[in-house]
Write a protein that holds these residues in place. Structure first.
Motif, PDB file in Angstrom:
ATOM      1  N   SER A 167       6.221  -3.004  -0.070  1.00  0.00           N
ATOM      2  CA  SER A 167       6.476  -3.336   1.369  1.00  0.00           C
ATOM      3  C   SER A 167       6.765  -4.598   1.594  1.00  0.00           C
ATOM      4  O   SER A 167       6.750  -5.162   2.573  1.00  0.00           O
ATOM      5  CB  SER A 167       5.451  -2.839   2.395  1.00  0.00           C
TER       6      SER A 167
ATOM      7  N   SER B  12       8.682  -7.841   2.197  1.00  0.00           N
ATOM      8  CA  SER B  12       9.773  -7.802   2.598  1.00  0.00           C
ATOM      9  C   SER B  12      10.875  -8.880   2.088  1.00  0.00           C
ATOM     10  O   SER B  12      12.109  -9.177   2.097  1.00  0.00           O
ATOM     11  CB  SER B  12       9.684  -8.229   4.274  1.00  0.00           C
TER      12      SER B  12
ATOM     13  N   SER C 284      14.731  -3.788   1.747  1.00  0.00           N
ATOM     14  CA  SER C 284      15.171  -2.482   2.093  1.00  0.00           C
ATOM     15  C   SER C 284      14.214  -1.428   2.046  1.00  0.00           C
ATOM     16  O   SER C 284      14.628  -0.091   2.264  1.00  0.00           O
ATOM     17  CB  SER C 284      16.630  -2.298   1.618  1.00  0.00           C
ATOM     18  N   SER C 285      13.112  -1.836   1.843  1.00  0.00           N
ATOM     19  CA  SER C 285      12.152  -0.860   1.519  1.00  0.00           C
ATOM     20  C   SER C 285      11.633  -0.096   2.647  1.00  0.00           C
ATOM     21  O   SER C 285      11.516  -0.855   3.746  1.00  0.00           O
ATOM     22  CB  SER C 285      10.831  -1.293   0.721  1.00  0.00           C
ATOM     23  N   ARG C 286      11.536   1.044   2.497  1.00  0.00           N
ATOM     24  CA  ARG C 286      11.313   1.934   3.522  1.00  0.00           C
ATOM     25  C   ARG C 286      10.027   3.021   3.068  1.00  0.00           C
ATOM     26  O   ARG C 286      10.240   3.830   2.254  1.00  0.00           O
ATOM     27  CB  ARG C 286      12.064   2.827   4.167  1.00  0.00           C
ATOM     28  N   ILE C 287       8.635   2.817   3.526  1.00  0.00           N
ATOM     29  CA  ILE C 287       7.809   3.915   2.910  1.00  0.00           C
ATOM     30  C   ILE C 287       7.063   4.695   4.076  1.00  0.00           C
ATOM     31  O   ILE C 287       6.508   4.100   5.094  1.00  0.00           O
ATOM     32  CB  ILE C 287       6.661   2.971   2.230  1.00  0.00           C
ATOM     33  N   LEU C 288       6.968   5.877   3.832  1.00  0.00           N
ATOM     34  CA  LEU C 288       6.287   6.881   4.783  1.00  0.00           C
ATOM     35  C   LEU C 288       4.989   7.581   3.970  1.00  0.00           C
ATOM     36  O   LEU C 288       5.101   7.872   3.309  1.00  0.00           O
ATOM     37  CB  LEU C 288       7.299   7.909   5.201  1.00  0.00           C
TER      38      LEU C 288
ATOM     39  N   ARG D 160       1.552  -4.957   8.536  1.00  0.00           N
ATOM     40  CA  ARG D 160       2.983  -4.899   8.186  1.00  0.00           C
ATOM     41  C   ARG D 160       3.452  -3.121   8.295  1.00  0.00           C
ATOM     42  O   ARG D 160       4.387  -2.961   7.802  1.00  0.00           O
ATOM     43  CB  ARG D 160       3.275  -5.001   6.487  1.00  0.00           C
ATOM     44  N   ALA D 161       2.591  -2.577   8.898  1.00  0.00           N
ATOM     45  CA  ALA D 161       2.886  -1.028   9.006  1.00  0.00           C
ATOM     46  C   ALA D 161       2.791  -0.510  10.401  1.00  0.00           C
ATOM     47  O   ALA D 161       2.018  -1.244  11.375  1.00  0.00           O
ATOM     48  CB  ALA D 161       1.702  -0.329   8.328  1.00  0.00           C
ATOM     49  N   HIS D 162       3.602   0.459  10.853  1.00  0.00           N
ATOM     50  CA  HIS D 162       3.478   1.035  12.224  1.00  0.00           C
ATOM     51  C   HIS D 162       2.815   2.357  12.257  1.00  0.00           C
ATOM     52  O   HIS D 162       3.207   3.408  11.206  1.00  0.00           O
ATOM     53  CB  HIS D 162       4.851   1.382  12.604  1.00  0.00           C
TER      54      HIS D 162
END
Length: 359
Positions: free
Chosen positions: A180, A182, A187-191, A206-208
């Motif tokens: 993560s 930046s 462009s990284s997206r982690i769920l 750095r997370a929601h």
């Protein structure tokens, strides 16, 4: 020519990628030095190399001592503790990179050498490549970082396994923290499905964080988790919206209507990566549940003028003479005229299909 500081013994048995080696007598001291660094000889899990022309075969020691003696040698070997079992894992040119897999095999009396820290850099050391992330250091050399290929990690099934307390959560947190970044991976997206709430604090900056019954106290960054109805599969949506059906025909009607609404949505608002040909009722495509309800309500309870072509629906009229057609957005149902058989133009009830609709 033998390098006495790294020389362990010779190959005496080859069975596929499993080889057995007899160790030289002077290697039994248990410790050797290469370029000033001390190495334990014959340690389970350590690497060895076998020179084959301009290449090296690399293997891992899996067994050592009397139990490593080939079965047909047990009775005639007076020094059974001088045997090692090695599993070949890869190869590489002497000046090139390590590659997994074996394209050639050793022969009898080929030399087996200890792998030094410099050799381990050939296997593990690729810190300059941007698609590798550092998750620690390798056990055999603390100066060499343990790197993971990001491309392979995210395009294949991966697992982090270990006993309780061995550091699985810490390793995963390190991976998430590295991926993560930046600056390196904009462009990284982690769920993350954090069922036990292990990673919220580690990645809070750095997370929601979305959570059912989120902590809304002052200073908390948690947000309430809402799942859109259109992200549910057909069975889940039916359970919460319509309940159980009396027959399969009614359920199929709803299925077709939902599919039509999703098709209409994707046609009017195309989305990258979603093709109409692959669309099905479970595809997570936004659509209006209000309009679906309104259309079903109208066709289930609506009254029609049989001889009127332009607008056959028979709505009631309000005090201002305006038809009460309802509003799908506000979930306001239309009001239809009552059946009156004495009228010159009778009003009839549609009989297309009947089922219970709940709002």
């Amino acid at each position: 020519m033998k390098n006495n500081s790294t020389y362990l013994g010779t190959v005496q048995d080859v069975s596929g990628t499993t080889i057995r080696v007899t160790m030289v007598n002077d290697s039994l001291s248990g410790l050797t030095y290469v370029d000033g660094e001390g190495y334990k000889i014959g340690q389970i899990g350590s690497f060895v190399k076998i020179p084959i022309g301009y290449n090296y075969l690399f293997g891992i020691i899996t067994q050592i001592g009397a139990s490593a003696v080939p079965e047909n040698q047990v009775t005639i070997q007076p020094y059974g503790n001088r045997w090692m079992t090695i599993q070949l894992v890869g190869e590489g040119q002497k000046t090139g990179e390590f590659q997994r897999g074996i394209s050639q095999y050793p022969t009898i009396n080929d030399e087996v050498h200890l792998v030094s820290e410099q050799d381990l850099k050939q296997i593990y050391g690729q810190p300059d490549k941007p698609y590798f992330v550092n998750v620690g250091h390798i056990a055999g050399a603390e100066s060499i970082p343990a790197l993971i290929d990001v491309n392979k990690l995210i395009t294949r099934h991966s697992a982090v396994v270990g006993t309780t307390g061995s550091g699985k959560s810490t390793t995963v947190a390190s991976l998430l923290n590295a991926l993560s970044d930046s600056d390196k991976y904009p462009s990284s997206r982690i769920l993350v499905f954090d069922i036990h709430g292990e990673y919220g604090k580690a990645l809070n900056d750095r997370a929601h964080i979305f959570k059912v019954n989120a902590d809304k106290s002052e200073g908390s960054t948690e947000k309430e988790l809402f799942i859109p109805f259109w992200a549910l599969n057909f069975e889940e949506l039916i359970d919460i919206s319509f309940g159980k059906f009396n027959n399969e025909k009614d359920q199929n009607v709803i299925l077709e209507r939902i599919l039509q609404e999703k098709l209409k949505s994707i046609t009017n608002y195309p989305k990258a990566g979603i093709e109409i040909d692959s669309l099905n009722v479970d595809s997570p495509i936004p659509f209006s549940l209000n309009h679906l309800w309104y259309d079903l309500y109208t066709q289930t309870l609506g009254k029609f003028y049989p001889d009127k072509d332009d607008n056959p629906l028979a709505y009631e009229i309000d005090a201002e003479g305006i038809e009460i057609i309802g509003n799908p957005i506000t979930a306001t149902p239309p009001i239809f005229k009552k059946i009156n058989t004495n009228m010159q133009i009778p009003v009839i009830l549609t009989t297309q299909f009947q089922f219970k609709v709940t709002t």
